[in-house]
Motif scaffolding. Structure first.
Motif, PDB file in Angstrom:
ATOM      1  N   VAL A 123       0.096  -2.650   2.129  1.00  0.00           N
ATOM      2  CA  VAL A 123      -1.350  -2.697   1.890  1.00  0.00           C
ATOM      3  C   VAL A 123      -1.820  -1.304   1.494  1.00  0.00           C
ATOM      4  CG1 VAL A 123      -3.608  -3.219   2.867  1.00  0.00           C
ATOM      5  CG2 VAL A 123      -1.609  -4.549   3.576  1.00  0.00           C
ATOM      6  N   ILE A 124      -2.419  -1.207   0.309  1.00  0.00           N
ATOM      7  CA  ILE A 124      -2.930   0.067  -0.206  1.00  0.00           C
ATOM      8  C   ILE A 124      -4.440  -0.050  -0.375  1.00  0.00           C
ATOM      9  CG2 ILE A 124      -2.849   1.728  -2.109  1.00  0.00           C
ATOM     10  CD1 ILE A 124      -0.016   0.751  -2.709  1.00  0.00           C
ATOM     11  N   ILE A 155     -10.845  -1.059   3.620  1.00  0.00           N
ATOM     12  CA  ILE A 155      -9.622  -1.864   3.721  1.00  0.00           C
ATOM     13  C   ILE A 155      -9.497  -2.531   5.083  1.00  0.00           C
ATOM     14  CG2 ILE A 155      -8.089  -0.070   4.612  1.00  0.00           C
ATOM     15  CD1 ILE A 155      -7.317  -2.613   1.774  1.00  0.00           C
ATOM     16  N   ALA A 156     -10.308  -2.128   6.073  1.00  0.00           N
ATOM     17  CA  ALA A 156     -10.247  -2.757   7.392  1.00  0.00           C
ATOM     18  C   ALA A 156     -10.492  -4.257   7.303  1.00  0.00           C
ATOM     19  CB  ALA A 156     -11.266  -2.110   8.336  1.00  0.00           C
ATOM     20  N   TYR A 157     -11.386  -4.688   6.402  1.00  0.00           N
ATOM     21  CA  TYR A 157     -11.669  -6.122   6.257  1.00  0.00           C
ATOM     22  C   TYR A 157     -10.458  -6.874   5.709  1.00  0.00           C
ATOM     23  CZ  TYR A 157     -16.636  -5.379   7.176  1.00  0.00           C
ATOM     24  OH  TYR A 157     -17.838  -5.078   7.766  1.00  0.00           O
ATOM     25  N   ALA A 158      -9.799  -6.296   4.716  1.00  0.00           N
ATOM     26  CA  ALA A 158      -8.617  -6.949   4.159  1.00  0.00           C
ATOM     27  C   ALA A 158      -7.475  -6.976   5.167  1.00  0.00           C
ATOM     28  CB  ALA A 158      -8.179  -6.233   2.874  1.00  0.00           C
ATOM     29  N   LEU A 159      -7.298  -5.885   5.923  1.00  0.00           N
ATOM     30  CA  LEU A 159      -6.259  -5.860   6.954  1.00  0.00           C
ATOM     31  C   LEU A 159      -6.495  -6.958   7.980  1.00  0.00           C
ATOM     32  CD1 LEU A 159      -5.915  -2.014   7.547  1.00  0.00           C
ATOM     33  CD2 LEU A 159      -4.108  -3.537   6.688  1.00  0.00           C
ATOM     34  N   PHE A 161       8.463  -1.340  -8.713  1.00  0.00           N
ATOM     35  CA  PHE A 161       8.394  -2.346  -7.655  1.00  0.00           C
ATOM     36  C   PHE A 161       8.485  -3.733  -8.264  1.00  0.00           C
ATOM     37  CE2 PHE A 161       5.967  -5.212  -4.845  1.00  0.00           C
ATOM     38  CZ  PHE A 161       6.710  -5.060  -3.684  1.00  0.00           C
ATOM     39  N   PRO A 162       9.532  -4.505  -7.951  1.00  0.00           N
ATOM     40  CA  PRO A 162       9.735  -5.799  -8.614  1.00  0.00           C
ATOM     41  C   PRO A 162       8.978  -6.963  -7.997  1.00  0.00           C
ATOM     42  CG  PRO A 162      11.579  -5.333  -7.176  1.00  0.00           C
ATOM     43  CD  PRO A 162      10.679  -4.127  -7.107  1.00  0.00           C
ATOM     44  N   GLY A 163       8.399  -6.785  -6.834  1.00  0.00           N
ATOM     45  CA  GLY A 163       7.710  -7.887  -6.171  1.00  0.00           C
ATOM     46  C   GLY A 163       6.312  -8.106  -6.702  1.00  0.00           C
ATOM     47  N   PRO A 164       5.627  -9.142  -6.215  1.00  0.00           N
ATOM     48  CA  PRO A 164       4.266  -9.453  -6.683  1.00  0.00           C
ATOM     49  C   PRO A 164       3.258  -8.421  -6.202  1.00  0.00           C
ATOM     50  CG  PRO A 164       4.844 -10.879  -4.860  1.00  0.00           C
ATOM     51  CD  PRO A 164       6.091 -10.118  -5.205  1.00  0.00           C
ATOM     52  N   ILE A 165       2.311  -8.068  -7.073  1.00  0.00           N
ATOM     53  CA  ILE A 165       1.249  -7.117  -6.754  1.00  0.00           C
ATOM     54  C   ILE A 165      -0.100  -7.797  -6.976  1.00  0.00           C
ATOM     55  CG2 ILE A 165       0.228  -4.874  -7.251  1.00  0.00           C
ATOM     56  CD1 ILE A 165       2.887  -3.950  -8.336  1.00  0.00           C
ATOM     57  N   TYR A 166      -0.875  -7.896  -5.908  1.00  0.00           N
ATOM     58  CA  TYR A 166      -2.233  -8.451  -5.947  1.00  0.00           C
ATOM     59  C   TYR A 166      -3.192  -7.272  -5.929  1.00  0.00           C
ATOM     60  CZ  TYR A 166      -6.155 -11.556  -4.604  1.00  0.00           C
ATOM     61  OH  TYR A 166      -7.343 -12.269  -4.562  1.00  0.00           O
ATOM     62  N   ALA A 167      -4.134  -7.222  -6.872  1.00  0.00           N
ATOM     63  CA  ALA A 167      -5.057  -6.094  -6.957  1.00  0.00           C
ATOM     64  C   ALA A 167      -6.498  -6.568  -7.052  1.00  0.00           C
ATOM     65  CB  ALA A 167      -4.717  -5.214  -8.160  1.00  0.00           C
ATOM     66  N   ASP A 168      -7.331  -6.091  -6.147  1.00  0.00           N
ATOM     67  CA  ASP A 168      -8.783  -6.248  -6.247  1.00  0.00           C
ATOM     68  C   ASP A 168      -9.294  -4.976  -6.930  1.00  0.00           C
ATOM     69  OD1 ASP A 168     -11.519  -6.427  -5.922  1.00  0.00           O
ATOM     70  OD2 ASP A 168     -11.421  -7.129  -3.851  1.00  0.00           O
ATOM     71  N   LEU A 169      -9.768  -5.091  -8.166  1.00  0.00           N
ATOM     72  CA  LEU A 169     -10.124  -3.913  -8.960  1.00  0.00           C
ATOM     73  C   LEU A 169     -11.369  -3.202  -8.451  1.00  0.00           C
ATOM     74  CD1 LEU A 169      -9.430  -5.072 -12.630  1.00  0.00           C
ATOM     75  CD2 LEU A 169      -7.848  -4.157 -10.923  1.00  0.00           C
ATOM     76  N   HIS A 170     -12.326  -3.909  -7.955  1.00  0.00           N
ATOM     77  CA  HIS A 170     -13.535  -3.434  -7.287  1.00  0.00           C
ATOM     78  C   HIS A 170     -14.013  -2.054  -7.760  1.00  0.00           C
ATOM     79  CE1 HIS A 170     -16.729  -3.558  -4.508  1.00  0.00           C
ATOM     80  NE2 HIS A 170     -16.215  -2.734  -3.605  1.00  0.00           N
ATOM     81  N   ASP A 189       8.271  -6.428   0.226  1.00  0.00           N
ATOM     82  CA  ASP A 189       8.467  -7.666  -0.527  1.00  0.00           C
ATOM     83  C   ASP A 189       7.260  -8.051  -1.374  1.00  0.00           C
ATOM     84  OD1 ASP A 189      11.143  -8.674   0.670  1.00  0.00           O
ATOM     85  OD2 ASP A 189       9.951  -8.132   2.408  1.00  0.00           O
ATOM     86  N   ALA A 190       6.092  -7.521  -1.044  1.00  0.00           N
ATOM     87  CA  ALA A 190       4.871  -7.810  -1.796  1.00  0.00           C
ATOM     88  C   ALA A 190       3.892  -6.671  -1.535  1.00  0.00           C
ATOM     89  CB  ALA A 190       4.270  -9.151  -1.366  1.00  0.00           C
ATOM     90  N   LEU A 191       2.927  -6.514  -2.444  1.00  0.00           N
ATOM     91  CA  LEU A 191       1.931  -5.456  -2.304  1.00  0.00           C
ATOM     92  C   LEU A 191       0.528  -6.021  -2.518  1.00  0.00           C
ATOM     93  CD1 LEU A 191       3.444  -2.389  -4.202  1.00  0.00           C
ATOM     94  CD2 LEU A 191       2.926  -2.516  -1.753  1.00  0.00           C
ATOM     95  N   TYR A 192      -0.391  -5.623  -1.645  1.00  0.00           N
ATOM     96  CA  TYR A 192      -1.815  -5.924  -1.787  1.00  0.00           C
ATOM     97  C   TYR A 192      -2.541  -4.604  -1.990  1.00  0.00           C
ATOM     98  CZ  TYR A 192      -6.617  -7.115  -0.499  1.00  0.00           C
ATOM     99  OH  TYR A 192      -7.982  -7.255  -0.500  1.00  0.00           O
ATOM    100  N   LEU A 193      -3.234  -4.458  -3.131  1.00  0.00           N
ATOM    101  CA  LEU A 193      -4.011  -3.257  -3.443  1.00  0.00           C
ATOM    102  C   LEU A 193      -5.482  -3.612  -3.505  1.00  0.00           C
ATOM    103  CD1 LEU A 193      -1.110  -2.679  -4.796  1.00  0.00           C
ATOM    104  CD2 LEU A 193      -2.347  -1.096  -6.259  1.00  0.00           C
ATOM    105  N   ASN A 194      -6.293  -2.758  -2.907  1.00  0.00           N
ATOM    106  CA  ASN A 194      -7.738  -2.946  -2.994  1.00  0.00           C
ATOM    107  C   ASN A 194      -8.354  -1.576  -3.282  1.00  0.00           C
ATOM    108  OD1 ASN A 194     -10.495  -3.555  -2.626  1.00  0.00           O
ATOM    109  ND2 ASN A 194     -10.001  -5.149  -1.133  1.00  0.00           N
TER     110      ASN A 194
END
Length: 331
Positions: A6-7, A31-35, A146-155, A122-127
């Motif tokens: 989580v980034i 990021i506390a809300y996403a965590l 990084f070969p795994g899936p990356i989810y990004a909230d551009l915000h 194994d996966a990355l969540y970026l906000n």
């Protein structure tokens, strides 16, 4: 155990006008809300690895917050840096509109720092809560490394900063290069309009750049997704196929031949007083968690809507994970 990195930026919020009867409120945000949402919605066999820098002035309090999360990896800690932590003053003008003023000096990630830390994930969540979590060059290196899936909230990539710290909307330079860095992208309606005047053309451009799924949150109307189908086919198999990075990737070696699909998933009805702070972050954490659990995109977005609706009935991020799980939380 499979692990999701989580980034984002952990922010200390000072909130004005959200509830006039309550006066000014100070609490953890960013990021506390996403965590909290990831903690509540990840599959039982997944762990959270925070890749989050915190300023030394709030480091002790930040570690205490992290300790409340059940799904954090053993020994996981925020990374203390010798600067003031990011702080945001929020002035609510309505339930859906607010003005933000940001202060703090938490530095961005560089690829030499980040690269070794994502090798066993194994996966990355970026906000992008500050908009300065990383530069485009680091995001490009992350995509290649990084070969795994990356989810990004551009915000906040779509927010500039005045000299007094007030956040203002701004276009995203070299947007296509940013799109290529991520598999799943989340924006809200205002951010979508900043990226382009024609939503259909913009969606097509994102898919052409390698994005598998775009999700646009619409507040009380719910959320719209546009996908080429790769998210459902590959991320959706994790729960039954395994947890290797090859199983988790959503970027096949050849372009997807699947038909593009889009749909509006209606929001949950919310009655009574509401607190919209963090709803988009809670939504994204829930969506990505349920995709990693093997649910379909429609099911995952619906879960995100439910989580966001539940979030509006709770103040702040401390104790939020328990609230999202349906447990009783002391006020």
């Amino acid at each position: 155990m499979p692990r999701v990195g989580v980034i984002g930026s952990l922010v200390w919020d000072e909130i004005h006008g959200r509830d006039p009867a309550a006066g000014v409120v100070e609490e953890w945000g960013g990021i506390a809300y996403a965590l909290a949402s990831l903690d509540a919605h990840l599959p039982a066999d997944w762990e959270i690895v925070p890749l989050i820098k915190v300023g030394q002035d709030l480091a002790e309090e930040a570690q205490a917050f992290l300790g409340t999360l059940r799904r954090r990896a053993s020994g996981a800690r925020f990374i203390e840096v010798p600067v003031p932590n990011n702080r945001v003053v929020l002035y609510y003008q309505s339930a859906d509109r607010r003005c933000e003023r940001m202060a703090g000096g938490v530095p961005a990630w560089t690829w030499p720092e980040l690269g070794p830390m994502v090798r066993d994930l194994d996966a990355l969540y970026l906000n992008f809560l500050s908009g300065y979590e990383m530069c485009l060059g680091t995001a490009e290196a992350l995509r290649h490394g990084f070969p795994g899936p990356i989810y990004a909230d551009l915000h906040s990539l779509l927010l500039g900063v005045h000299g007094d710290g007030v956040r203002i909307p701004k276009p995203l330079p070299d947007a296509a290069s940013w799109f290529r860095c991520f598999d799943l992208i989340q924006v809200n309606e205002d951010e979508m309009n900043l990226l382009g005047s024609d939503p259909l053309s913009l969606s097509a451009e994102m898919l052409a750049q390698g994005v598998s799924t775009l999700i646009v949150t619409l507040g009380r109307r719910g959320a719209v997704y546009v996908t080429d189908g790769r998210t459902v086919r590959t991320v959706g198999t994790v729960g039954t196929v395994g947890t290797s990075k090859s199983d988790l990737t959503v970027r096949p070696s050849s372009p997807s031949a699947g038909a593009v699909r889009t749909a509006l998933i209606p929001a949950e009805i919310v009655l009574g007083a509401t607190d919209p702070t963090g709803c988009g972050d809670v939504f994204g954490g829930a969506v990505f968690s349920r995709l990693l659990a093997g649910e379909s995109l429609e099911e995952a977005v619906a879960a995100g809507n439910r989580a966001a609706a539940r979030n509006v009935g709770f103040r702040g991020a401390s104790g939020l994970a328990s609230h999202l799980r349906g447990e009783l939380v002391a006020p």
